[in-house]
Scaffold this motif. Structure first.
Motif, short mmCIF file in Angstrom:
data_model
loop_
_atom_site.label_atom_id
_atom_site.label_comp_id
_atom_site.label_asym_id
_atom_site.label_seq_id
_atom_site.Cartn_x
_atom_site.Cartn_y
_atom_site.Cartn_z
N LEU A 8 28.42 -99.93 25.05
CA LEU A 8 28.76 -100.24 26.43
C LEU A 8 29.27 -98.99 27.15
O LEU A 8 28.91 -98.74 28.31
N GLN A 9 30.10 -98.19 26.49
CA GLN A 9 30.62 -96.99 27.14
C GLN A 9 29.51 -95.99 27.44
O GLN A 9 29.51 -95.33 28.50
N ALA A 10 28.54 -95.88 26.55
CA ALA A 10 27.42 -94.97 26.79
C ALA A 10 26.60 -95.43 28.00
O ALA A 10 26.15 -94.61 28.81
N LEU A 11 26.42 -96.75 28.14
CA LEU A 11 25.69 -97.27 29.29
C LEU A 11 26.46 -96.99 30.59
O LEU A 11 25.85 -96.63 31.61
N ILE A 12 27.78 -97.18 30.55
CA ILE A 12 28.58 -96.92 31.76
C ILE A 12 28.47 -95.46 32.15
O ILE A 12 28.25 -95.12 33.34
N THR A 13 28.62 -94.56 31.20
CA THR A 13 28.51 -93.12 31.49
C THR A 13 27.14 -92.77 32.04
O THR A 13 27.02 -91.99 33.00
N ARG A 14 26.11 -93.35 31.47
CA ARG A 14 24.75 -93.08 31.92
C ARG A 14 24.54 -93.58 33.35
O ARG A 14 23.93 -92.89 34.18
N THR A 15 25.04 -94.79 33.66
CA THR A 15 24.87 -95.35 35.00
C THR A 15 25.65 -94.54 36.04
O THR A 15 25.16 -94.29 37.16
N GLU A 16 26.88 -94.15 35.71
CA GLU A 16 27.66 -93.32 36.64
C GLU A 16 26.95 -91.99 36.91
O GLU A 16 26.93 -91.51 38.06
N ALA A 17 26.36 -91.42 35.90
CA ALA A 17 25.63 -90.16 36.09
C ALA A 17 24.41 -90.37 36.98
O ALA A 17 24.08 -89.51 37.82
N ASP A 18 23.74 -91.51 36.81
CA ASP A 18 22.58 -91.79 37.67
C ASP A 18 23.00 -91.95 39.13
O ASP A 18 22.33 -91.45 40.05
N PHE A 19 24.11 -92.66 39.36
CA PHE A 19 24.63 -92.78 40.74
C PHE A 19 24.93 -91.40 41.32
O PHE A 19 24.56 -91.07 42.45
N GLU A 20 25.61 -90.59 40.58
CA GLU A 20 26.02 -89.27 41.07
C GLU A 20 24.83 -88.37 41.33
O GLU A 20 24.80 -87.59 42.29
N ARG A 21 23.82 -88.50 40.49
CA ARG A 21 22.66 -87.62 40.63
C ARG A 21 21.73 -88.06 41.76
O ARG A 21 21.18 -87.24 42.50
N ASN A 22 21.55 -89.36 41.91
CA ASN A 22 20.53 -89.85 42.84
C ASN A 22 21.06 -90.11 44.26
O ASN A 22 20.28 -90.12 45.21
N ALA A 23 22.35 -90.37 44.41
CA ALA A 23 22.88 -90.64 45.76
C ALA A 23 24.31 -90.11 45.89
O ALA A 23 25.24 -90.89 46.15
N PRO A 24 24.52 -88.85 45.75
CA PRO A 24 25.90 -88.33 45.77
C PRO A 24 26.58 -88.48 47.13
O PRO A 24 27.77 -88.76 47.19
N ASP A 25 25.87 -88.30 48.23
CA ASP A 25 26.51 -88.40 49.54
C ASP A 25 26.78 -89.83 49.94
O ASP A 25 27.86 -90.16 50.45
#
Length: 347
Positions: A8-25
């Motif tokens: 579960l923690q790996a999925l959370i980290t992966r999803t947060e990274a996707d948010f940050e990478r794809n829509a940072p502003d």
């Protein structure tokens, strides 16, 4: 190579990274961490569900409920039910008086037994066919007397249990034993009357836990079959159980095969052992390990290697060293025998 389900923690980290990478502003002032945890939790549940579905797809790994479904589909009679103990008892009284079916007798400890077939006293006595009111091994009783719950006209209230006792009561088949039969059925899908078929059929009889088929027992086209009932006080079957298994196999066997069911002789294996350390706990552990080994490998027509005996002793918890004085060679078990643990002499 098995697929590794992310934590579960790996999925959370992966999803947060996707948010940050794809829509940072766009997500700078939004609660991206909350969204990441919600999405990751949903994904993790999906992974868990798919893992559960995969386990149900095989009888070796599925849950109890699914094992029962596999058994209903793959085994002709499904799970073996609990069986009541049965046997004979003798009553005395006046000739010509009946004992009706349904009459209840009771043991001193409160266990109750029901007359299954009406009987009439001849020459002052009659044999009653009784069955325990309660299913399972709790109804087994080897000997003694029963007392009628309600008086029976012309018949003495005491019934004497026959020499064979009131036995044969067994629990409902354990789920792991059922799982083993389902797996065996998949490994042996054809039913042409080979040795594996006769073993599988014998194990369908309530109470039978292990069986061995012996091809060409009385010549071509014949099988010998012996079995044990590990749930009974004496694992070796009585005549009534042998007759029950014989009758069942007669219904199942191909017309071209003959089967001879027999009660095996007891092959007690005695041992002389010097243990280190020689304590009660280690002795008990060694005895259990040897009983398990002999139960697994001591079937009819088998050979128990002495090296396996030494290994079982060595693997017992707490044992650090031992000397095995008896036996010194491999132990043969004849076709008409089943091995059991005999007397252990501690040197």
């Amino acid at each position: 190579m098995p697929y590794e389900i992310p934590t579960l923690q790996a999925l959370i980290t992966r999803t947060e990274a996707d948010f940050e990478r794809n829509a940072p502003d766009a997500l700078r002032r939004s609660d991206a961490k909350v969204g990441a945890r919600a999405l990751s939790g949903a994904a993790y549940q999906l992974f868990g569900y798919q893992s559960w579905v995969a386990r149900q797809a095989h009888p070796a790994t599925c849950d109890e409920e699914q094992v029962l479904r596999w058994a209903d589909w793959r085994l002709e009679d499904g799970r073996k039910p609990a069986v009541a103990a049965t046997g004979l008892a003798t009553v005395t009284g006046s000739t010509g008086f009946p004992v009706d079916a349904g009459t209840v007798y009771q043991a001193k400890d409160g266990r109750r037994y029901v007359v299954k077939v009406a009987a009439t006293l001849v020459d002052g006595a009659a044999q009653l066919q009784l069955a325990a009111e309660e299913l399972g091994p709790s109804g087994n009783i080897e000997a003694g007397e029963l007392t009628a719950v309600a008086p029976v006209l012309g018949v003495n209230s005491t019934a004497v249990i026959g020499p064979g006792g009131i036995v044969g009561g067994t629990e409902q088949e354990e789920i792991e034993a059922l799982r083993g039969r389902v797996r065996a059925a998949f490994k042996n899908p054809s039913k042409v009357g080979n040795a594996e078929d006769f073993v599988e059929w014998a194990l369908e009889v309530p109470g039978v836990t292990r069986a061995w088929a012996l091809p060409r027992w009385m010549g071509p086209g014949t099988f010998g079959l012996t079995f044990v009932c590990d749930g009974d006080a004496d694992i070796f079957p009585n005549e009534a159980k042998v007759a029950e298994v014989q009758a069942y196999l007669e219904r199942k066997r191909p017309v071209t095969s003959e089967v001879y069911v027999f009660a095996a002789q007891r092959r007690a294996i005695d041992l002389n052992i010097m243990l280190t350390p020689d304590t009660t706990a280690v002795r008990q552990a060694v005895a259990k390990a040897l009983a398990d080994l002999i139960g697994d490998e001591g079937g009819a027509g088998s050979l128990i290697p002495v090296s396996h005996i030494r290994a079982a002793i060595s693997n017992a918890p707490g044992e650090t060293d031992h000397k095995l004085a008896v036996p010194t060679e491999d132990v043969p078990v004849a076709n008409n025998q089943v091995a059991v643990l005999g007397v252990i002499t501690w040197l």
